[in-house]
Design a protein around this motif. Structure first.
Motif, PDB file in Angstrom:
ATOM      1  N   MET A 159       0.842  -1.173   0.000  1.00 15.25           N
ATOM      2  CA  MET A 159       0.000   0.000   0.000  1.00 15.25           C
ATOM      3  C   MET A 159       0.891   1.242   0.000  1.00 15.25           C
ATOM      4  SD  MET A 159      -2.904   1.244   2.774  1.00 15.25           S
ATOM      5  CE  MET A 159      -4.150   0.077   2.305  1.00 15.25           C
ATOM      6  N   ASP A 160       0.494   2.222  -0.725  1.00 21.30           N
ATOM      7  CA  ASP A 160       1.173   3.511  -0.785  1.00 21.30           C
ATOM      8  C   ASP A 160       1.281   4.102   0.620  1.00 21.30           C
ATOM      9  OD1 ASP A 160       1.012   6.492  -0.800  1.00 21.30           O
ATOM     10  OD2 ASP A 160       1.178   6.210  -2.955  1.00 21.30           O
ATOM     11  N   VAL A 161       2.419   4.707   0.945  1.00 25.58           N
ATOM     12  CA  VAL A 161       2.652   5.239   2.287  1.00 25.58           C
ATOM     13  C   VAL A 161       1.653   6.353   2.636  1.00 25.58           C
ATOM     14  CG1 VAL A 161       4.421   6.945   1.645  1.00 25.58           C
ATOM     15  CG2 VAL A 161       4.428   5.944   3.914  1.00 25.58           C
ATOM     16  N   VAL A 162       1.259   7.169   1.665  1.00 26.84           N
ATOM     17  CA  VAL A 162       0.296   8.236   1.924  1.00 26.84           C
ATOM     18  C   VAL A 162      -1.079   7.641   2.233  1.00 26.84           C
ATOM     19  CG1 VAL A 162      -0.853  10.276   0.958  1.00 26.84           C
ATOM     20  CG2 VAL A 162       1.577   9.900   0.539  1.00 26.84           C
ATOM     21  N   ALA A 163      -1.457   6.615   1.493  1.00 22.24           N
ATOM     22  CA  ALA A 163      -2.731   5.938   1.763  1.00 22.24           C
ATOM     23  C   ALA A 163      -2.708   5.255   3.126  1.00 22.24           C
ATOM     24  CB  ALA A 163      -3.031   4.925   0.663  1.00 22.24           C
ATOM     25  N   GLN A 164      -1.580   4.656   3.486  1.00 27.54           N
ATOM     26  CA  GLN A 164      -1.449   3.997   4.789  1.00 27.54           C
ATOM     27  C   GLN A 164      -1.549   5.013   5.913  1.00 27.54           C
ATOM     28  OE1 GLN A 164      -1.113   0.499   5.275  1.00 27.54           O
ATOM     29  NE2 GLN A 164      -1.718   1.201   7.292  1.00 27.54           N
ATOM     30  N   LEU A 165      -0.908   6.149   5.735  1.00 29.45           N
ATOM     31  CA  LEU A 165      -0.989   7.215   6.726  1.00 29.45           C
ATOM     32  C   LEU A 165      -2.448   7.622   6.944  1.00 29.45           C
ATOM     33  CD1 LEU A 165       0.277   9.570   8.457  1.00 29.45           C
ATOM     34  CD2 LEU A 165       0.102  10.913   6.365  1.00 29.45           C
ATOM     35  N   GLY A 166      -3.158   7.856   5.863  1.00 32.28           N
ATOM     36  CA  GLY A 166      -4.563   8.258   5.967  1.00 32.28           C
ATOM     37  C   GLY A 166      -5.410   7.219   6.668  1.00 32.28           C
ATOM     38  N   LYS A 167      -5.184   5.964   6.327  1.00 33.43           N
ATOM     39  CA  LYS A 167      -5.920   4.867   6.948  1.00 33.43           C
ATOM     40  C   LYS A 167      -5.650   4.830   8.456  1.00 33.43           C
ATOM     41  CE  LYS A 167      -6.244  -0.163   6.786  1.00 33.43           C
ATOM     42  NZ  LYS A 167      -5.672  -1.365   6.217  1.00 33.43           N
ATOM     43  N   ASN A 168      -4.389   4.995   8.840  1.00 34.92           N
ATOM     44  CA  ASN A 168      -4.021   4.961  10.254  1.00 34.92           C
ATOM     45  C   ASN A 168      -4.581   6.158  11.021  1.00 34.92           C
ATOM     46  OD1 ASN A 168      -2.644   2.567   9.909  1.00 34.92           O
ATOM     47  ND2 ASN A 168      -0.652   3.542   9.693  1.00 34.92           N
ATOM     48  N   VAL A 169      -4.516   7.339  10.431  1.00 38.48           N
ATOM     49  CA  VAL A 169      -5.064   8.526  11.093  1.00 38.48           C
ATOM     50  C   VAL A 169      -6.554   8.333  11.346  1.00 38.48           C
ATOM     51  CG1 VAL A 169      -5.604  10.986  10.839  1.00 38.48           C
ATOM     52  CG2 VAL A 169      -3.323  10.148  10.256  1.00 38.48           C
ATOM     53  N   ARG A 170      -7.277   7.902  10.327  1.00 41.24           N
ATOM     54  CA  ARG A 170      -8.720   7.703  10.478  1.00 41.24           C
ATOM     55  C   ARG A 170      -9.022   6.638  11.538  1.00 41.24           C
ATOM     56  NH1 ARG A 170     -11.557   7.096   5.173  1.00 41.24           N
ATOM     57  NH2 ARG A 170     -11.742   9.336   5.406  1.00 41.24           N
ATOM     58  N   ALA A 171      -8.291   5.532  11.515  1.00 49.59           N
ATOM     59  CA  ALA A 171      -8.541   4.452  12.469  1.00 49.59           C
ATOM     60  C   ALA A 171      -8.298   4.914  13.905  1.00 49.59           C
ATOM     61  CB  ALA A 171      -7.655   3.249  12.144  1.00 49.59           C
ATOM     62  N   ILE A 172      -7.201   5.599  14.136  1.00 52.76           N
ATOM     63  CA  ILE A 172      -6.886   6.064  15.494  1.00 52.76           C
ATOM     64  C   ILE A 172      -7.888   7.133  15.922  1.00 52.76           C
ATOM     65  CG2 ILE A 172      -5.164   7.218  16.933  1.00 52.76           C
ATOM     66  CD1 ILE A 172      -3.025   5.911  15.050  1.00 52.76           C
ATOM     67  N   ARG A 173      -8.204   8.048  15.019  1.00 54.96           N
ATOM     68  CA  ARG A 173      -9.152   9.123  15.321  1.00 54.96           C
ATOM     69  C   ARG A 173     -10.511   8.568  15.725  1.00 54.96           C
ATOM     70  NH1 ARG A 173     -13.103  11.167  12.558  1.00 54.96           N
ATOM     71  NH2 ARG A 173     -12.497  10.400  10.514  1.00 54.96           N
ATOM     72  N   THR A 174     -11.014   7.612  14.965  1.00 55.48           N
ATOM     73  CA  THR A 174     -12.329   7.056  15.292  1.00 55.48           C
ATOM     74  C   THR A 174     -12.268   6.187  16.544  1.00 55.48           C
ATOM     75  OG1 THR A 174     -12.015   5.232  13.724  1.00 55.48           O
ATOM     76  CG2 THR A 174     -13.198   7.160  12.926  1.00 55.48           C
ATOM     77  N   GLU A 175     -11.141   5.522  16.752  1.00 53.91           N
ATOM     78  CA  GLU A 175     -10.968   4.686  17.942  1.00 53.91           C
ATOM     79  C   GLU A 175     -11.063   5.512  19.227  1.00 53.91           C
ATOM     80  OE1 GLU A 175      -7.121   2.534  19.714  1.00 53.91           O
ATOM     81  OE2 GLU A 175      -7.775   1.723  17.771  1.00 53.91           O
ATOM     82  N   ILE A 176     -10.521   6.721  19.189  1.00 49.31           N
ATOM     83  CA  ILE A 176     -10.575   7.552  20.396  1.00 49.31           C
ATOM     84  C   ILE A 176     -11.768   8.509  20.398  1.00 49.31           C
ATOM     85  CG2 ILE A 176      -8.112   7.355  20.852  1.00 49.31           C
ATOM     86  CD1 ILE A 176      -7.703  10.127  19.734  1.00 49.31           C
ATOM     87  N   GLY A 177     -12.600   8.412  19.377  1.00 53.01           N
ATOM     88  CA  GLY A 177     -13.861   9.155  19.358  1.00 53.01           C
ATOM     89  C   GLY A 177     -13.766  10.624  18.995  1.00 53.01           C
ATOM     90  N   LEU A 178     -12.815  10.966  18.127  1.00 54.08           N
ATOM     91  CA  LEU A 178     -12.692  12.353  17.685  1.00 54.08           C
ATOM     92  C   LEU A 178     -13.292  12.523  16.297  1.00 54.08           C
ATOM     93  CD1 LEU A 178      -9.021  13.373  18.596  1.00 54.08           C
ATOM     94  CD2 LEU A 178     -11.112  13.987  19.795  1.00 54.08           C
ATOM     95  N   SER A 179     -13.932  13.651  16.075  1.00 56.46           N
ATOM     96  CA  SER A 179     -14.375  14.001  14.727  1.00 56.46           C
ATOM     97  C   SER A 179     -13.180  14.583  13.969  1.00 56.46           C
ATOM     98  CB  SER A 179     -15.492  15.047  14.789  1.00 56.46           C
ATOM     99  OG  SER A 179     -14.984  16.274  15.309  1.00 56.46           O
ATOM    100  N   GLN A 180     -13.304  14.662  12.663  1.00 55.31           N
ATOM    101  CA  GLN A 180     -12.253  15.303  11.870  1.00 55.31           C
ATOM    102  C   GLN A 180     -12.089  16.746  12.309  1.00 55.31           C
ATOM    103  OE1 GLN A 180     -13.205  15.015   7.699  1.00 55.31           O
ATOM    104  NE2 GLN A 180     -12.055  13.116   7.459  1.00 55.31           N
ATOM    105  N   GLU A 181     -13.188  17.394  12.573  1.00 59.12           N
ATOM    106  CA  GLU A 181     -13.142  18.796  12.974  1.00 59.12           C
ATOM    107  C   GLU A 181     -12.373  18.977  14.283  1.00 59.12           C
ATOM    108  OE1 GLU A 181     -16.172  22.553  13.533  1.00 59.12           O
ATOM    109  OE2 GLU A 181     -16.909  20.693  12.683  1.00 59.12           O
ATOM    110  N   GLU A 182     -12.645  18.116  15.261  1.00 59.88           N
ATOM    111  CA  GLU A 182     -11.963  18.219  16.553  1.00 59.88           C
ATOM    112  C   GLU A 182     -10.478  17.908  16.419  1.00 59.88           C
ATOM    113  OE1 GLU A 182     -11.173  18.930  20.527  1.00 59.88           O
ATOM    114  OE2 GLU A 182     -12.912  19.498  19.328  1.00 59.88           O
ATOM    115  N   LEU A 183     -10.133  16.883  15.647  1.00 59.96           N
ATOM    116  CA  LEU A 183      -8.724  16.561  15.447  1.00 59.96           C
ATOM    117  C   LEU A 183      -8.011  17.704  14.731  1.00 59.96           C
ATOM    118  CD1 LEU A 183      -6.245  14.781  15.588  1.00 59.96           C
ATOM    119  CD2 LEU A 183      -7.086  13.560  13.565  1.00 59.96           C
ATOM    120  N   ALA A 184      -8.639  18.252  13.717  1.00 59.97           N
ATOM    121  CA  ALA A 184      -8.040  19.370  12.983  1.00 59.97           C
ATOM    122  C   ALA A 184      -7.803  20.549  13.920  1.00 59.97           C
ATOM    123  CB  ALA A 184      -8.946  19.776  11.827  1.00 59.97           C
ATOM    124  N   PHE A 185      -8.767  20.842  14.779  1.00 59.90           N
ATOM    125  CA  PHE A 185      -8.619  21.936  15.735  1.00 59.90           C
ATOM    126  C   PHE A 185      -7.441  21.679  16.672  1.00 59.90           C
ATOM    127  CE2 PHE A 185      -9.556  23.677  19.958  1.00 59.90           C
ATOM    128  CZ  PHE A 185      -9.573  25.032  19.654  1.00 59.90           C
TER     129      PHE A 185
END
Length: 68
Positions: free
Chosen positions: A1-27
């Motif tokens: 898997m492309d490293v950029v795609a893997q990064l995105g997958k990992n960010v989303r997985a960790i973010r949802t695991e800890i219950g953050l929205s994209q907006e909250e993580l971005a903030f």
């Protein structure tokens, strides 16, 4: 898997695991939500600075975001 795609997958997985929205993580990371969305979809190359900010906001080491 492309490293950029893997990064995105990992960010989303960790973010949802800890219950953050994209907006909250971005903030917490000091980034725009649209930038974070692009990263999660693997359509934008992150800067080293952004990688560090996201890792800090998620409470993980930057290397965790790049793991397979």
């Amino acid at each position: 898997m492309d490293v950029v795609a893997q990064l995105g997958k990992n960010v989303r997985a960790i973010r949802t695991e800890i219950g953050l929205s994209q907006e909250e993580l971005a903030f917490r990371a000091g980034l725009k939500r649209s930038y974070l969305s692009d990263l999660e979809r693997g359509t934008r190359n992150p800067t080293v600075r952004a990688l560090g900010r996201i890792a800090d906001a998620l409470g993980v080491a930057p290397s965790r975001l790049l793991q397979n």
